[in-house]
Write an enzyme that holds these catalytic residues in place. Structure first.
Site, PDB file in Angstrom:
ATOM      1  N   ARG A 297      -3.840 -13.879  -1.653  1.00 42.22           N
ATOM      2  CA  ARG A 297      -3.948 -14.139  -0.332  1.00 42.22           C
ATOM      3  C   ARG A 297      -4.584 -15.501   0.151  1.00 42.22           C
ATOM      4  O   ARG A 297      -4.269 -16.201   1.037  1.00 42.22           O
ATOM      5  CB  ARG A 297      -4.781 -12.826   0.403  1.00 42.22           C
TER       6      ARG A 297
ATOM      7  N   ARG B  76       1.677   4.333  -2.944  1.00 43.94           N
ATOM      8  CA  ARG B  76       1.432   5.726  -2.731  1.00 43.94           C
ATOM      9  C   ARG B  76       2.702   6.484  -3.015  1.00 43.94           C
ATOM     10  O   ARG B  76       2.670   7.780  -3.347  1.00 43.94           O
ATOM     11  CB  ARG B  76       0.848   5.794  -1.387  1.00 43.94           C
TER      12      ARG B  76
ATOM     13  N   GLN C 152      -8.971   2.843  -0.340  1.00 47.03           N
ATOM     14  CA  GLN C 152      -8.756   3.172  -1.935  1.00 47.03           C
ATOM     15  C   GLN C 152      -9.838   4.247  -2.458  1.00 47.03           C
ATOM     16  O   GLN C 152      -9.241   5.135  -3.067  1.00 47.03           O
ATOM     17  CB  GLN C 152      -8.952   1.988  -2.724  1.00 47.03           C
TER      18      GLN C 152
ATOM     19  N   ARG D   7     -14.225  -6.203 -10.328  1.00 44.39           N
ATOM     20  CA  ARG D   7     -14.731  -5.351  -9.081  1.00 44.39           C
ATOM     21  C   ARG D   7     -15.366  -4.030  -9.232  1.00 44.39           C
ATOM     22  O   ARG D   7     -15.255  -3.310 -10.208  1.00 44.39           O
ATOM     23  CB  ARG D   7     -13.150  -5.395  -8.381  1.00 44.39           C
TER      24      ARG D   7
ATOM     25  N   SER E 105       0.904  -1.117   0.033  1.00 48.58           N
ATOM     26  CA  SER E 105      -0.038   0.049  -0.190  1.00 48.58           C
ATOM     27  C   SER E 105       1.029   1.277  -0.072  1.00 48.58           C
ATOM     28  O   SER E 105       0.511   2.008  -0.731  1.00 48.58           O
ATOM     29  CB  SER E 105      -1.060   0.058   1.252  1.00 48.58           C
TER      30      SER E 105
ATOM     31  N   ASP F 152      -7.296  -7.507   4.862  1.00 45.06           N
ATOM     32  CA  ASP F 152      -6.775  -8.101   4.038  1.00 45.06           C
ATOM     33  C   ASP F 152      -5.861  -9.417   4.789  1.00 45.06           C
ATOM     34  O   ASP F 152      -5.490 -10.377   4.283  1.00 45.06           O
ATOM     35  CB  ASP F 152      -5.332  -7.608   3.563  1.00 45.06           C
TER      36      ASP F 152
END
Ligand code: S3P
Length: 427
Positions: free
Chosen positions: A386, A27, A167, A122, A23, A313
């Site tokens: 995952r 960024r 997000q 999604r 993450s 997550d």
């Protein structure tokens, strides 16, 4: 598509060096891409998803050079980007498409951004609606990728997001750096705050507290140096392995321990796990620490409400832990899992059942009765990294061999995963 055979292990030990936080890496690249000057990033994630962000930025004119562990990003600032010659490819990455859309919405040109089969399923309405309220126009088919973004001057908004999503929040805040006035986002529960912390690090005047963040635009970010901490979401798999395998002790150094991400540590501590934390340090406005985990017998717990965005997550690997905990573990308020890289409630429950776990699916979570001895099985990752990694850890504690189908997806977040598994786990 490759498969992987996992054999039972007797213990796990040693010091595990983690890839950079995914993450924070996305960024760092994006913010450096719109910050004026030369920014340097060390410890950037090796994840394919992050390489995807890097390529997209190069395609819109950001100059990025890699030398060993250091990445240099040169940008002429927020108005220095140019239209890409081709559609931008966000691959499997929700963070890439949603955050980058916030930047593209403010550009004086049309951009197309697309992704793989999973990303195309999604939900994007959650960013399309607020960005259109700010003044952009976004064409899509039923609010799904590919998105055609007609960018332009944006106005500030005060947006109450119906979902707790970093997000969505980050997309709007990034658009807010270009919009005139105060852009504010509130969310039903605080999600990870890496964007807010990094905007501050890049010189923005941003306020954030308890599920609310506001930025005054337009603001030209200034270049910065960023050191990315180790990824706690990657550590989570081996933290749980350390708890579940007998005679185990595992150390992690320089792990990101931002409190919006440490739900996994709180959840496991609540279940009775031994996790020691020391050497706390704040660098690039992100805290990091050393963690030591040892074998422990776990007890069941209920996970819901404000904790959910902090473990979002890690629920797949926590579900594996729950099969070994004494009592009934319940996950509630986790409906967001249904719109991740796979419908994670369905894929966790199906695969746990294949291994003989006592698990029941609910609308927004699951109920797991433990402890159950897991048995080796054939697992379908459904192309979700995952799921592949969580069930590899389940395979270590199972009786017999476990075959994980379709493991290539692991590279999207943690390419070193199987190498670490091989050297730290003992037969
Ligand atoms: C991410 C936020 C989370 C998380 C994802 C990464 C981010 O998604 O699941 O893996 O980098 O902002 P949501 O915030 O949309 O739940």
């Amino acid at each position: 598509m490759s498969d992987r055979l996992i054999k039972p292990a007797t213990s796990i030990s040693g010091s595990i060096s983690l890839p950079g936080d995914k993450s924070i890496s996305h960024r760092a690249l994006m913010f450096a891409g719109i910050a004026e000057g030369s920014s340097t990033i060390t410890g950037l994630a090796t994840a394919e998803d992050v390489q995807g962000t890097l390529k997209c930025l190069k395609n819109i004119g950001v100059e990025i050079r890699k030398q060993k562990n250091k990445v240099t990003v040169n940008s002429s600032g927020m108005y220095g980007l140019r239209a890409s010659q081709k559609a931008l490819d966000a691959g499997n990455s929700g963070t890439t498409i949603r955050l980058l859309s916030g930047i593209l919405a403010a550009q004086n040109y049309i951009s197309i951004i697309d992704g793989d089969e999973s990303l195309r399923k999604r939900p994007m309405r959650r960013i399309i609606e607020p960005l259109e309220t700010m003044g952009a126009r976004i064409d899509s088919r039923e609010y799904k990728a590919p998105l055609t973004i007609h960018g332009g001057p944006l106005r500030a908004i005060d947006y109450a997001s119906p979902v707790a999503s970093a997000q969505v929040k980050s997309c709007i805040l990034l658009a807010g750096t270009f919009a005139k006035g105060l852009t504010r986002v509130t969310e039903p529960a605080p999600s990870r705050d890496h964007t807010e912390r990094m905007l501050k690090h890049f010189g923005a005047n941003i306020h954030h507290k308890d599920g609310m963040a506001g930025i005054k635009g337009p603001i030209q970010l200034k270049s910065a140096e960023i050191n990315v901490p180790g990824d706690i979401s990657a550590a989570a798999f081996f933290i749980v392995a350390g708890c579940l395998l007998p005679n185990s002790e595992v150390e992690f150094i320089n792990v990101g321990v931002n409190q919006t991400r440490t739900g996994i540590l709180d959840a496991l501590a609540h279940m009775g796990a031994f996790i020691k934390q020391d050497d706390l340090l704040l660098l690039s406005n992100e805290p990091r620490a050393r963690l030591v985990v040892k074998t422990t017998r776990l007890n069941a717990a209920t996970f819901s409400g404000l904790l959910i965005p902090r473990i979002i997550d890690e629920i797949p690997i926590l579900a594996v832990a729950a099969t070994q905990a004494e009592g009934t573990t319940t996950f509630r308020d986790a409906g967001e899992l249904r719109v991740k890289e796979s419908d994670r409630i369905a894929t966790i429950v199906e695969n746990l059942k294949r291994m003989g776990a006592n698990v029941r699916e609910t609308k927004d979570g699951m109920v797991i009765q433990g402890p159950t001895a897991l048995k080796g099985a054939e697992i379908d990752s459904y192309g979700d990294h995952r799921i592949a990694m969580s069930f590899s850890i389940a395979g270590l504690i199972a009786d017999g061999e476990t075959l994980i189908k379709n493991i290539d997806c692991v590279d999207t977040s943690f390419p070193e995963f199987f190498t670490i598994l091989d050297y730290s786990c003992h037969a």
